[in-house]
Design a protein around this motif. Structure first.
Motif: not given
Length: 418
Positions: A295-316
């Protein structure tokens, strides 16, 4: 093997398929507000807190119904429960699609929550009584994997349909589908000679489940872990991604679909891993710990598109660690009380979401500066960051609860507990 094995296997399969189908619809309704949040705010002219309450009404009713549903499936059986659940959800979806005001929409959403609240516990009961207990977590994981077709449909596909034919038309169609499923359940689910609890002693059985200290860690794990997951993916993810990360609604909804795909795959994966290892506790601790940290990764700043998709997948994927809680609850209580046991633990999931969804909105309303676009309020990145911190802390609390889970080694140990 279950004592219900005398039911022909084809009827076991039909009953389970119908229960899973009802569960698919429950996931659709659970996740739908995220994809049409702006539409709902524009249609009913409501604030973020009101939107949170509209979405969370589903969870309020769902939460209240988990224990009664456990009692009902243990006493009346799954068929009647699924039939009346389907009828109620269908009428609620029709009302939501036709709602002329926020109050009518709230009533429709309430009926939807009431109707779909029975599907999951009925599915667990069918798996617990009709199939080998050593496959329980794997089969539950598979059921969740299939059910997430509903949440995936409530992401990008719903966003596209809402623009193409209108969100109201979608809910009218889903209402008709719920009614049809109720009719099929009436004739497709066989109850005899299914394992059932004694109707005259259900109160004693419920007390036995509730007084069992080994039941409660799963409840508190779900309160934080599942609560954070459903609060974000079920409502706030799309507004957050559009307003903070500058995505279009279609792309933001795709992220939600990826989130649920990760969750679905995780549910199937961790169930298989747990059953194969013959362990519950270490899998829950490891996976849920990763979930709390992500969850704390969202607060680390802007993410590239592949990064936000990867984070959503990992969170799920890591969110799915809490799904083992149902196996743990079933295995520390008698099989005949499995509906009540899983129902009690499941209360935590939806109590958490029902608290966190509107609380997230309330936290953001505190900092709102008055900006509005197309009838929907606009919030700053700082407002959303406060909401994300709230979810991160809830997930951390849920992870701490997993350390108190009783290890069952994937078998029923209720007779060994004092």
């Amino acid at each position: 093997m279950s004592s219900a094995s005398s039911i022909p296997s084809r009827w076991q399969s039909v009953g389970l398929v119908l229960a899973v189908a009802a569960y698919v619809l429950s996931f659709f309704h659970r996740a739908a507000p995220a994809a049409i949040a702006a539409d709902l705010q524009g249609a009913f002219q409501i604030s973020a807190a009101q939107l949170g309450n509209l979405a969370a009404t589903y969870f309020y009713v769902y939460t209240v119904m988990q224990l009664p549903t456990g009692v009902l499936v243990d006493t009346l059986g799954c068929r009647r429960v699924l039939v009346w659940g389907g009828v109620t959800a269908g009428l609620g979806s029709l009302l939501l699609g036709l709602a002329p005001s926020f109050e009518w929409a709230l009533a429709g959403r309430t009926l939807v929550g009431l109707g779909v609240s029975v599907a999951f516990i009925a599915m667990l009961k069918l798996i617990a009584t009709d199939y080998d207990e050593s496959r329980f977590a794997s089969m539950v994981g598979l059921g969740i994997l299939l059910a997430n077709l509903g949440s995936v449909a409530a992401g990008a596909p719903l966003a596209w349909l809402a623009q193409a034919i209108g969100w109201r038309t979608v809910f009218l169609a889903v209402g008709g589908l719920s009614l049809a499923l109720a009719l099929l359940s009436r004739f497709g689910i066989r109850e005899v000679p299914r394992v059932r609890g004694d109707r005259t002693v259900w109160l004693g059985g419920l007390w036995r489940v509730m007084s069992n200290r080994a039941t409660w860690p799963g409840f508190f794990a779900n309160l934080g872990l599942a609560g954070a997951f459903f609060a974000f993916a079920g409502l706030w993810a799309v507004p957050y991604l559009t307003q903070v990360h500058g995505m279009g609604r279609g792309l933001a909804s795709t992220h939600v679909s990826v989130y649920f795909i990760g969750y679905a795959c995780g549910a199937a994966l961790w169930g298989q891993v747990s059953d194969r290892l013959g362990r519950r506790r270490p899998v829950m601790i490891g996976v849920s710990g990763a979930h709390a940290l992500l969850w704390w990764v969202w607060l680390m700043g802007s993410l590239p598109l592949w990064g936000s998709l990867l984070l959503c997948c990992a969170l799920g994927l890591c969110s799915a660690g809490f799904t083992l809680s149902w196996a743990c609850a079933k295995e520390v209580n008698p099989v005949a009380l499995s509906g009540m046991a899983t129902g009690l633990v499941n209360v935590g999931c939806f109590l958490g979401a029902s608290i966190l969804q509107p609380l997230f909105g309330w936290v953001m309303d505190l900092g709102w500066q008055g900006a509005i676009l197309n009838g929907a309020r606009l919030y700053s990145a700082a407002d959303y960051a406060n909401g994300i911190r709230l979810l991160a802390l809830a997930a951390l609390m849920g992870w701490c609860a997993t350390f108190f889970i009783r290890e069952t080694r994937c078998r029923n140990i209720s007779g060994e507990l004092k």
